[in-house]
Design a protein around this motif. Structure first.
Motif, PDB file in Angstrom:
ATOM      1  N   THR A 263       0.886  -1.155   0.171  1.00  0.00           N
ATOM      2  CA  THR A 263      -0.010  -0.171  -0.055  1.00  0.00           C
ATOM      3  C   THR A 263       0.848   1.093  -0.084  1.00  0.00           C
ATOM      4  O   THR A 263       0.444   2.279  -0.779  1.00  0.00           O
ATOM      5  CB  THR A 263      -0.809  -0.070   0.999  1.00  0.00           C
ATOM      6  OG1 THR A 263      -1.655  -1.160   1.327  1.00  0.00           O
ATOM      7  CG2 THR A 263      -1.638   1.349   1.249  1.00  0.00           C
TER       8      THR A 263
ATOM      9  N   ASN B  40      -7.018   6.090   3.094  1.00  0.00           N
ATOM     10  CA  ASN B  40      -8.236   5.758   2.677  1.00  0.00           C
ATOM     11  C   ASN B  40      -8.084   4.286   2.479  1.00  0.00           C
ATOM     12  O   ASN B  40      -8.388   3.725   1.556  1.00  0.00           O
ATOM     13  CB  ASN B  40      -8.381   6.406   1.272  1.00  0.00           C
ATOM     14  CG  ASN B  40      -8.825   7.849   1.347  1.00  0.00           C
ATOM     15  OD1 ASN B  40      -9.491   8.069   2.071  1.00  0.00           O
ATOM     16  ND2 ASN B  40      -8.197   8.624   0.741  1.00  0.00           N
TER      17      ASN B  40
ATOM     18  N   THR C 286      -9.212   0.207   4.355  1.00  0.00           N
ATOM     19  CA  THR C 286     -10.195  -0.528   5.009  1.00  0.00           C
ATOM     20  C   THR C 286      -9.513  -1.466   6.042  1.00  0.00           C
ATOM     21  O   THR C 286      -8.459  -2.157   5.623  1.00  0.00           O
ATOM     22  CB  THR C 286     -11.068  -1.213   4.189  1.00  0.00           C
ATOM     23  OG1 THR C 286     -10.464  -2.312   3.666  1.00  0.00           O
ATOM     24  CG2 THR C 286     -11.657  -0.197   3.372  1.00  0.00           C
TER      25      THR C 286
ATOM     26  N   LEU D 244     -11.354  -0.668  -1.250  1.00  0.00           N
ATOM     27  CA  LEU D 244     -10.335   0.267  -1.741  1.00  0.00           C
ATOM     28  C   LEU D 244     -10.706   0.952  -3.019  1.00  0.00           C
ATOM     29  O   LEU D 244     -11.377   0.474  -3.743  1.00  0.00           O
ATOM     30  CB  LEU D 244      -8.807  -0.433  -1.820  1.00  0.00           C
ATOM     31  CG  LEU D 244      -8.074  -1.249  -0.576  1.00  0.00           C
ATOM     32  CD1 LEU D 244      -6.804  -1.729  -1.085  1.00  0.00           C
ATOM     33  CD2 LEU D 244      -8.120  -0.371   0.319  1.00  0.00           C
ATOM     34  N   LYS D 245     -10.148   2.212  -3.053  1.00  0.00           N
ATOM     35  CA  LYS D 245     -10.218   2.954  -4.325  1.00  0.00           C
ATOM     36  C   LYS D 245      -9.839   2.100  -5.457  1.00  0.00           C
ATOM     37  O   LYS D 245      -8.696   1.498  -5.147  1.00  0.00           O
ATOM     38  CB  LYS D 245      -9.888   4.386  -3.964  1.00  0.00           C
ATOM     39  CG  LYS D 245     -10.678   5.281  -3.128  1.00  0.00           C
ATOM     40  CD  LYS D 245      -9.988   6.593  -3.206  1.00  0.00           C
ATOM     41  CE  LYS D 245     -11.102   7.556  -2.224  1.00  0.00           C
ATOM     42  NZ  LYS D 245     -10.428   8.879  -2.179  1.00  0.00           N
ATOM     43  N   TYR D 246     -10.385   2.294  -6.370  1.00  0.00           N
ATOM     44  CA  TYR D 246      -9.847   1.519  -7.659  1.00  0.00           C
ATOM     45  C   TYR D 246      -8.681   1.847  -7.985  1.00  0.00           C
ATOM     46  O   TYR D 246      -7.602   0.903  -8.308  1.00  0.00           O
ATOM     47  CB  TYR D 246     -10.927   1.893  -8.876  1.00  0.00           C
ATOM     48  CG  TYR D 246     -10.530   1.136 -10.001  1.00  0.00           C
ATOM     49  CD1 TYR D 246     -10.738  -0.280 -10.124  1.00  0.00           C
ATOM     50  CD2 TYR D 246      -9.714   1.636 -11.014  1.00  0.00           C
ATOM     51  CE1 TYR D 246     -10.387  -0.859 -11.117  1.00  0.00           C
ATOM     52  CE2 TYR D 246      -9.216   1.212 -12.142  1.00  0.00           C
ATOM     53  CZ  TYR D 246      -9.495  -0.217 -12.252  1.00  0.00           C
ATOM     54  OH  TYR D 246      -9.088  -0.866 -13.508  1.00  0.00           O
ATOM     55  N   GLN D 247      -8.225   3.181  -8.117  1.00  0.00           N
ATOM     56  CA  GLN D 247      -6.631   3.458  -8.663  1.00  0.00           C
ATOM     57  C   GLN D 247      -5.701   2.803  -7.361  1.00  0.00           C
ATOM     58  O   GLN D 247      -4.866   2.220  -7.857  1.00  0.00           O
ATOM     59  CB  GLN D 247      -6.727   4.973  -8.430  1.00  0.00           C
ATOM     60  CG  GLN D 247      -5.178   5.163  -8.908  1.00  0.00           C
ATOM     61  CD  GLN D 247      -5.074   6.904  -8.961  1.00  0.00           C
ATOM     62  OE1 GLN D 247      -6.096   7.765  -8.509  1.00  0.00           O
ATOM     63  NE2 GLN D 247      -4.097   7.368  -9.687  1.00  0.00           N
TER      64      GLN D 247
END
Length: 96
Positions: free
Chosen positions: A21, A66, A68, A80-83
């Motif tokens: 991440t 951002n 989880t 998670l955000k797609y990007q």
């Protein structure tokens, strides 16, 4: 002996997800930790699989990056955000 969580996840796998991440976000360890207001030495222990982030630390990581809890503790990237999820997937494929 590897310490496992009740769902079979290891400290090492949590640490690997945190490292992926951080790298996907293009941050150094100290930047990633400081943005979440976590001591760099504590965060380093998480990434190395020596310690598991406690719930307040995990919440801080989620709030500031951002993420989880499902991603951190279980490896479920669906929230998670797609990007970010796509960048993590790309990093994983390079390492295989």
């Amino acid at each position: 002996m590897i310490e496992r969580l009740s769902d079979g996840r290891t400290k090492a796998s949590v640490g690997e997800r945190l490292r992926l991440t951080r790298e996907a976000l293009g941050l150094q360890q100290n930047e990633f930790a400081e943005r979440a207001r976590i001591a760099t030495n504590s965060y380093n222990q998480y990434e190395r699989g020596k310690n598991m982030p406690n719930l307040p630390a995990a919440h801080a990581l989620c709030d500031h990056h951002n993420l989880t809890l499902d991603w951190i503790y279980r490896g479920d990237a669906s929230g998670l955000k797609y990007q970010l999820a796509d960048a993590i997937k790309a990093l994983r494929s390079v390492r295989r």
